[in-house]
Design an enzyme around this catalytic site. Sequence first.
Site, PDB file in Angstrom:
ATOM      1  N   HIS A 262       0.874  -1.179   0.000  1.00 15.79           N
ATOM      2  CA  HIS A 262       0.000   0.000   0.000  1.00 15.79           C
ATOM      3  C   HIS A 262       0.910   1.227   0.000  1.00 15.79           C
ATOM      4  O   HIS A 262       1.684   1.413  -0.914  1.00 15.79           O
ATOM      5  CB  HIS A 262      -0.908  -0.112   1.229  1.00 15.79           C
ATOM      6  CG  HIS A 262      -2.094   0.801   1.263  1.00 15.79           C
ATOM      7  ND1 HIS A 262      -2.435   1.629   0.244  1.00 15.79           N
ATOM      8  CD2 HIS A 262      -3.026   1.015   2.240  1.00 15.79           C
ATOM      9  CE1 HIS A 262      -3.527   2.319   0.566  1.00 15.79           C
ATOM     10  NE2 HIS A 262      -3.898   1.959   1.782  1.00 15.79           N
ATOM     11  N   HIS A 301      -1.976  -2.037 -10.144  1.00 16.54           N
ATOM     12  CA  HIS A 301      -2.971  -1.432  -9.257  1.00 16.54           C
ATOM     13  C   HIS A 301      -4.239  -2.260  -9.305  1.00 16.54           C
ATOM     14  O   HIS A 301      -4.586  -2.795 -10.356  1.00 16.54           O
ATOM     15  CB  HIS A 301      -3.271   0.010  -9.698  1.00 16.54           C
ATOM     16  CG  HIS A 301      -3.904   0.814  -8.618  1.00 16.54           C
ATOM     17  ND1 HIS A 301      -5.269   0.789  -8.406  1.00 16.54           N
ATOM     18  CD2 HIS A 301      -3.374   1.614  -7.676  1.00 16.54           C
ATOM     19  CE1 HIS A 301      -5.530   1.574  -7.377  1.00 16.54           C
ATOM     20  NE2 HIS A 301      -4.410   2.083  -6.909  1.00 16.54           N
ATOM     21  N   ASP A 357       3.206   5.483  -6.789  1.00 17.32           N
ATOM     22  CA  ASP A 357       4.428   5.342  -5.997  1.00 17.32           C
ATOM     23  C   ASP A 357       5.684   5.219  -6.846  1.00 17.32           C
ATOM     24  O   ASP A 357       6.787   5.263  -6.315  1.00 17.32           O
ATOM     25  CB  ASP A 357       4.316   4.114  -5.083  1.00 17.32           C
ATOM     26  CG  ASP A 357       3.290   4.331  -3.991  1.00 17.32           C
ATOM     27  OD1 ASP A 357       3.286   5.436  -3.428  1.00 17.32           O
ATOM     28  OD2 ASP A 357       2.503   3.423  -3.718  1.00 17.32           O
TER      29      ASP A 357
HETATM   30  N1  CMC Z   1       5.202  -6.846 -10.436  1.00 18.85           N
HETATM   31  C1  CMC Z   1       5.075  -8.030 -11.060  1.00 18.85           C
HETATM   32  N2  CMC Z   1       3.924  -8.676 -11.241  1.00 18.85           N
HETATM   33  C2  CMC Z   1       2.828  -8.088 -10.771  1.00 18.85           C
HETATM   34  C3  CMC Z   1       2.858  -6.846 -10.112  1.00 18.85           C
HETATM   35  C4  CMC Z   1       4.101  -6.227  -9.954  1.00 18.85           C
HETATM   36  N3  CMC Z   1       4.201  -5.046  -9.343  1.00 18.85           N
HETATM   37  N4  CMC Z   1       1.614  -6.506  -9.739  1.00 18.85           N
HETATM   38  C5  CMC Z   1       0.818  -7.507 -10.153  1.00 18.85           C
HETATM   39  N5  CMC Z   1       1.543  -8.452 -10.779  1.00 18.85           N
HETATM   40  C6  CMC Z   1       1.042  -9.665 -11.413  1.00 18.85           C
HETATM   41  C7  CMC Z   1       0.612 -10.686 -10.381  1.00 18.85           C
HETATM   42  O1  CMC Z   1       1.682 -11.548 -10.057  1.00 18.85           O
HETATM   43  C8  CMC Z   1      -0.506 -11.389 -11.117  1.00 18.85           C
HETATM   44  O2  CMC Z   1       0.081 -12.257 -12.058  1.00 18.85           O
HETATM   45  P1  CMC Z   1      -0.580 -13.722 -12.357  1.00 18.85           P
HETATM   46  O3  CMC Z   1      -1.926 -13.402 -12.936  1.00 18.85           O
HETATM   47  O4  CMC Z   1       0.361 -14.362 -13.286  1.00 18.85           O
HETATM   48  O5  CMC Z   1      -0.683 -14.396 -11.019  1.00 18.85           O
HETATM   49  C9  CMC Z   1      -1.167 -10.284 -11.910  1.00 18.85           C
HETATM   50  O6  CMC Z   1      -0.140  -9.305 -12.117  1.00 18.85           O
HETATM   51  C10 CMC Z   1      -2.338  -9.642 -11.203  1.00 18.85           C
HETATM   52  O7  CMC Z   1      -1.876  -9.120  -9.960  1.00 18.85           O
HETATM   53  P2  CMC Z   1      -2.657  -9.187  -8.595  1.00 18.85           P
HETATM   54  O8  CMC Z   1      -1.684  -9.450  -7.492  1.00 18.85           O
HETATM   55  O9  CMC Z   1      -3.825 -10.128  -8.735  1.00 18.85           O
HETATM   56  O10 CMC Z   1      -3.223  -7.730  -8.511  1.00 18.85           O
HETATM   57  P3  CMC Z   1      -3.840  -7.044  -7.227  1.00 18.85           P
HETATM   58  O11 CMC Z   1      -4.895  -6.155  -7.718  1.00 18.85           O
HETATM   59  O12 CMC Z   1      -4.209  -8.051  -6.196  1.00 18.85           O
HETATM   60  O13 CMC Z   1      -2.610  -6.228  -6.634  1.00 18.85           O
HETATM   61  C11 CMC Z   1      -1.089  -4.514  -6.179  1.00 18.85           C
HETATM   62  C12 CMC Z   1      -2.437  -4.876  -6.798  1.00 18.85           C
HETATM   63  C13 CMC Z   1      -0.914  -2.981  -6.235  1.00 18.85           C
HETATM   64  C14 CMC Z   1      -1.025  -4.963  -4.715  1.00 18.85           C
HETATM   65  C15 CMC Z   1       0.041  -5.207  -6.989  1.00 18.85           C
HETATM   66  O14 CMC Z   1       0.012  -4.774  -8.332  1.00 18.85           O
HETATM   67  C16 CMC Z   1       1.400  -4.977  -6.388  1.00 18.85           C
HETATM   68  O15 CMC Z   1       1.805  -5.694  -5.464  1.00 18.85           O
HETATM   69  N6  CMC Z   1       2.167  -3.932  -6.873  1.00 18.85           N
HETATM   70  C17 CMC Z   1       3.451  -3.614  -6.298  1.00 18.85           C
HETATM   71  C18 CMC Z   1       3.254  -2.828  -5.024  1.00 18.85           C
HETATM   72  C19 CMC Z   1       2.807  -1.395  -5.295  1.00 18.85           C
HETATM   73  O16 CMC Z   1       3.364  -0.719  -6.158  1.00 18.85           O
HETATM   74  N7  CMC Z   1       1.837  -0.935  -4.517  1.00 18.85           N
HETATM   75  C20 CMC Z   1       1.316   0.427  -4.621  1.00 18.85           C
HETATM   76  C21 CMC Z   1      -0.085   0.450  -5.096  1.00 18.85           C
HETATM   77  S1  CMC Z   1      -0.659   2.097  -5.502  1.00 18.85           S
HETATM   78  C22 CMC Z   1      -0.667   2.983  -4.034  1.00 18.85           C
HETATM   79  C23 CMC Z   1      -1.438   2.394  -2.901  1.00 18.85           C
HETATM   80  O17 CMC Z   1      -2.402   1.653  -3.086  1.00 18.85           O
HETATM   81  O18 CMC Z   1      -1.099   2.707  -1.780  1.00 18.85           O
END
Ligand code: CMC
Length: 422
Positions: A262, A301, A357
């Site tokens: 987050h 995201h 971020d």
């Molecule tokens: N790097 C590599 N792969 C990723 C990433 C990433 N940053 N984000 C998602 N994926 C992949 C994930 O592994 C999954 O792949 P597969 O379908 O093969 O299993 C696919 O993309 C879908 O991801 P998800 O985990 O189901 O997506 P989510 O909506 O649950 O997660 C998230 C969203 C923001 C937690 C995630 O994208 C992430 O961990 N990003 C990195 C951390 C980050 O930058 N966070 C800040 C978010 S914006 C500000 C805030 O919210 O505070």
Amino acid sequence: MAETITIIDDRTGKKVTVPVTNSVFASSALRELDPDLRMYDPAFLSTAACKSAITYLDGEQGILRYRGYPIEELAEKSTFTEVAYLLLNGELPNTQQLAQWNYDITHHTMIHENMRKRFVDGFHYDAHPMGMFISAVAALGTFYDDARDIFNSETLDKQILRLIAKVPTIAAMTYRFSSGLPFVLPNNSLSYAHNFLNMMYRIGDDYEVNPTLARAMDVLFILHADHEQNCGTTTMRVVASANSDPYSATAAAAAALFGPLHGGANEAVIHMLAEIGSVDKVPAFIERVKNGEEKLMGFGHRVYKNFDPRAVIIKKTAYEVFEVTGMNPLLDIALKLEETALKDEYFISRKLYPNVDFYSGLIYQALGFPEEMFTVLFAIPRTVGWLAHMIELLDDKEQKISRPRQWYTGQDVRSYTELQKR
Ligand code: CMC
């Protein structure tokens, strides 16, 4: 014609037809079919937990609006305190309202001396500023005996004002403590962002806040002020639904924000860029991400599946800041990462784009903030959003204490076995 959805319970043949508005239907339809029927929705992927009129977000189109105003216009033309007023009150203030609001905020920035001398001074020398921030916000509530009187709107407004005015003071205090520097008192003649930077960096008389940098800070505050039902805001609503006081609820929301998935992501981005070390190592890093060995922090995201409009503004702001501070050496690595990822099928197919971020950490670093302060910088403006959601929740007659149900997957009933027999 009004849109409807019909749900049929194949177990009983019962069916119910209910209206669908903006792709939302009321889950009470399920209870009509069977009061014990539950939807399994881990992480609330398909659940609208509230009605909200604060922030509009369209992830497919990359749209973000506060009370109907596009984030791009607010970032260009408004100020953080004006945006705070808008989020809390629903409308932009007129000249007199804004002057009064700014005056009120400015005159509530002081913190009780005991907060500094006894509370903050009690932390271990290397305490994480965000841990200090969370605890200090919760502790702040203990200084006001009316803090828990949340159904008196005048009293609640006072707590909201206190929180918004004092979070920069607390934030700067955590930094000065970590750095072993004397605390700088708030200066009532300065703007919100200007005063914050002054409390952070002033040493003796030797500090002049550059107006471009103060404006960049203000823009970053605007961009982070609210983002509808994210993890921290949901925490705020859940805690506030139990009628907790705004200080405790804000501290809880800040605790959620601290997580690296987050608000902690901006800190993680800088760690990642530093670890990659140079532009030529970017392709190998991207391969590791694709193999699931690393995560590309600052990418992806839950809602934005096209682009994050905040990231676009932040990238532009970054260049304005670098013109004053000089280039951040990590920028080239970030640009190369972005360029490589945006062309790669792994990221394209998963709709992964830079989020808020990805570039904000680079600006924070250029402004002189240590990485540990990054999430605190997010928490300062987000306090406004959290409080706007708290007010909305308390006014919402359809809301009750948050209490989701579960899908029990544990043991069936069994008898206790005496210790000697196990
Ligand atoms: N790097 C590599 N792969 C990723 C990433 C990433 N940053 N984000 C998602 N994926 C992949 C994930 O592994 C999954 O792949 P597969 O379908 O093969 O299993 C696919 O993309 C879908 O991801 P998800 O985990 O189901 O997506 P989510 O909506 O649950 O997660 C998230 C969203 C923001 C937690 C995630 O994208 C992430 O961990 N990003 C990195 C951390 C980050 O930058 N966070 C800040 C978010 S914006 C500000 C805030 O919210 O505070």
